[in-house]
Write a protein that holds these residues in place. Structure first.
Motif, PDB file in Angstrom:
ATOM      1  N   THR A  36     -27.202  21.810 -22.873  1.00  6.17           N
ATOM      2  CA  THR A  36     -27.405  20.489 -23.469  1.00  6.17           C
ATOM      3  C   THR A  36     -27.552  19.403 -22.411  1.00  6.17           C
ATOM      4  N   SER A  38     -30.431  25.206 -25.688  1.00  2.38           N
ATOM      5  CA  SER A  38     -29.292  24.836 -26.524  1.00  2.38           C
ATOM      6  C   SER A  38     -29.747  24.245 -27.858  1.00  2.38           C
ATOM      7  N   ASN A  40     -32.147  18.548 -30.107  1.00  7.34           N
ATOM      8  CA  ASN A  40     -32.877  18.577 -31.383  1.00  7.34           C
ATOM      9  C   ASN A  40     -34.364  18.254 -31.257  1.00  7.34           C
ATOM     10  N   LYS A  72     -28.222  22.134 -29.499  1.00  4.03           N
ATOM     11  CA  LYS A  72     -27.837  20.725 -29.597  1.00  4.03           C
ATOM     12  C   LYS A  72     -28.934  19.786 -29.103  1.00  4.03           C
TER      13      LYS A  72
END
Length: 537
Positions: A209, A179, A183, A181
């Motif tokens: 995530t 994902s 980071n 999201k």
């Protein structure tokens, strides 16, 4: 920020509210008579192939055939068909160099983005796509990606995916994705390494995530459950004759827990012991550390009233939504799009019109983003903002909306504000919006919101009597009307009804019926009771 999930269960429906600091930000309704269909897998039969619209219609046993656009026919289709013989946004860095475009936090990982024409993809997406030939009567494994809306059937894909708590299984694939999201580069690398180690043969995997900071055991356990489900689907498919339902995805309530019960949610309150146990058992299996956050609500005050959800739902259902400075927005649903009008209200009386308009438009931008998310409005949305003369101010509104839409799980796209103050937005649509799912068309006005004036109805009655005088044979008639119209016919020293009888030489017995529509009247022969309303032309 205190984030909570409040679940209200009753005999007729389950309702799920997600709040941030007490403010309602997401709302879901689970109707027994209209269960969630996104994610369900069917064994269907090709009913029609229409190259002209680049689509096929698949018989899956529902009222309307499912719509399968050629862009939703995956490269894995032929491999999936071979079994009959014996949520996540993901980055572009996938093992085989291809892109897997799925929405992470939505209730289904099989969503597709709708831009401009929600029903059709861009032409560029189709140019170099290999499309397997479909034949009428051919068996096909498909999955629902969009619920039916009004007279449209479900939209489906042949690229099957099974979502879990931490990952999404892609049968007959070889892709691995993480994902966007997540980071942290090191965490992404760790998860990708785990994925390579646990991925089964002939399957792809997307790491969601929620998998961030999870152990290999947690991901492996989640994957084992998905692999088991896929094996069961294959076994059922081999024994089934199309059309047949092979796999039913989780209910709305449990899917919210699966997809949205993240570590930032402090508590989940449930007012049903049965549902509380169901959620608890599910979490004990997939993520035991979150079980302590599930709390059974036992107070006498209804749970939605205690958490101020009920009063916020009333605003949700209304067409008019107030803004902090005294302005308001009006939300109107049309056949083609949703139209939102921004009004300044009493705030317009202040000085400096441009600044006043800017402040109201900024407030409206925040509320519009919240309302689209809350009501789950999708498709094309056009917003009529208060006119702004300064280009910089129009840019501020655009930037504010872009910032607010980052909080939205659904994909959105918007164009800059025009000189007329209009802004065009498209938002991903998977199911009916909340207002459509909780309401039905009024049997009296048929959705128009307007009723014919009583004076016009009386004119229609007289017009009918004029024609009856030329064609009719009976002098004794019965007129059935709603009491509100009956009251109007009896008004006056010499009532309207009496005038009609004297003018057209017919005896009329007035019968007031509560069940009849206020917009209709019914004439019948008094002696036989035969309805002759439509016979007179």
């Amino acid at each position: 920020m205190n984030k909570e999930i409040i679940i209200n269960s009753s005999a007729s429906q389950n309702r799920v509210a997600i709040t941030e600091d007490g403010n309602l930000v997401d709302f879901f309704v689970d109707h027994p008579e209209k269960q969630r269909m996104v994610g369900d897998i069917y064994l269907g039969k090709v009913a029609r192939v229409l190259p002209g619209i680049r689509a096929a219609f698949i018989d899956i046993g529902l009222k309307h055939d499912a719509f399968l656009h050629f862009s939703d026919i995956g490269e894995r289709t032929e491999a999936l068909q071979g079994i009959f013989d014996d949520d996540d946004e993901v980055d572009d860095e996938i093992e085989n160099g291809q892109t897997q475009n799925q929405l992470d936090e939505n209730l289904s990982p099989t969503s597709t983005l709708e831009i401009a024409r929600p029903d059709l993809p861009k032409e560029n997406d189709l140019k170099e796509k290999s499309i397997p030939r479909l034949k009428k009567g051919e068996e096909l494994l498909i999955q629902i990606i969009k619920e039916p809306v009004k007279d449209k059937g479900v939209r489906v894909t042949s690229s099957i995916s099974l979502p879990g708590r931490f990952c999404v299984l892609l049968p007959m694939d070889n892709k691995i994705g993480v994902s966007k999201k997540i980071n942290d580069y090191k965490e992404r690398k760790r998860l990708r390494k785990i994925a390579r180690g646990i991925i089964p043969k002939d399957c792809g995997l997307i790491i969601r995530t929620a998998a961030k900071d999870q152990t290999e055991e947690a991901l492996s356990g989640d994957l084992k459950y998905l692999v088991k489900s896929w094996n069961e689907i294959q076994n059922i498919a081999k024994k089934s004759t199309p059309p047949a339902l092979l796999y039913k995805d989780l209910s709305t309530t449990i899917s919210v827990i699966r997809d949205l019960f993240t570590p930032d949610v402090s508590k989940v309150f449930v007012d049903s012991k049965k549902l509380w146990k169901e959620i608890k058992n599910y979490l004990e299996f997939i993520q035991p550390e979150l079980v302590d956050r599930i709390e059974l609500y036992k107070e006498e005050v209804p749970i939605f009233e205690a958490f101020r959800i009920e009063e916020q739902i009333k605003t949700l259902m209304g067409r008019k939504v107030p803004l902090p400075s005294g302005g308001h927005i009006i939300i109107e649903h049309t056949e083609a799009m949703v139209v939102i009008d921004v009004n300044s209200g009493r705030y317009a009386a202040k000085k400096e019109q441009e600044l006043n308009s800017l402040k109201t438009d900024l407030e409206a931008s925040r509320e519009i983003a919240r309302q689209l998310r809350l009501r789950d409005i999708g498709g094309l949305i056009v917003v009529d903002f208060i006119d702004l003369e300064d280009e910089k101010n129009r840019k501020k509104i655009y930037d504010e909306l872009k910032k607010e839409f980052k909080k939205d799980r659904a994909k959105t796209a918007l164009l800059p504000m025009t000189e007329f103050g209009l802004m065009q937005i498209t938002r991903e649509r998977i199911r009916e919006n909340i207002v459509q799912s909780m309401t039905e068309v009024c049997p009296y006005c048929l959705g128009t919101g307007l009723l014919t004036k009583k004076s016009n109805l009386i004119h229609e009655i007289e017009h009918w009597l004029k024609r009856y005088k030329l064609q009719g044979k009976h002098n004794f008639l019965t007129l059935k009307v709603h009491p509100s119209l009956g009251e109007k016919l009896k008004q006056g020293f010499i009532s309207i009804l009496t005038k009609f009888q004297l003018k057209y030489f017919v005896r009329i017995k007035l019968v007031e019926v509560e069940k009849i529509s206020p917009q209709k009247f019914q004439f019948s022969i008094s002696k036989t009771g035969e309805d002759i309303t439509d016979e007179i032309s």
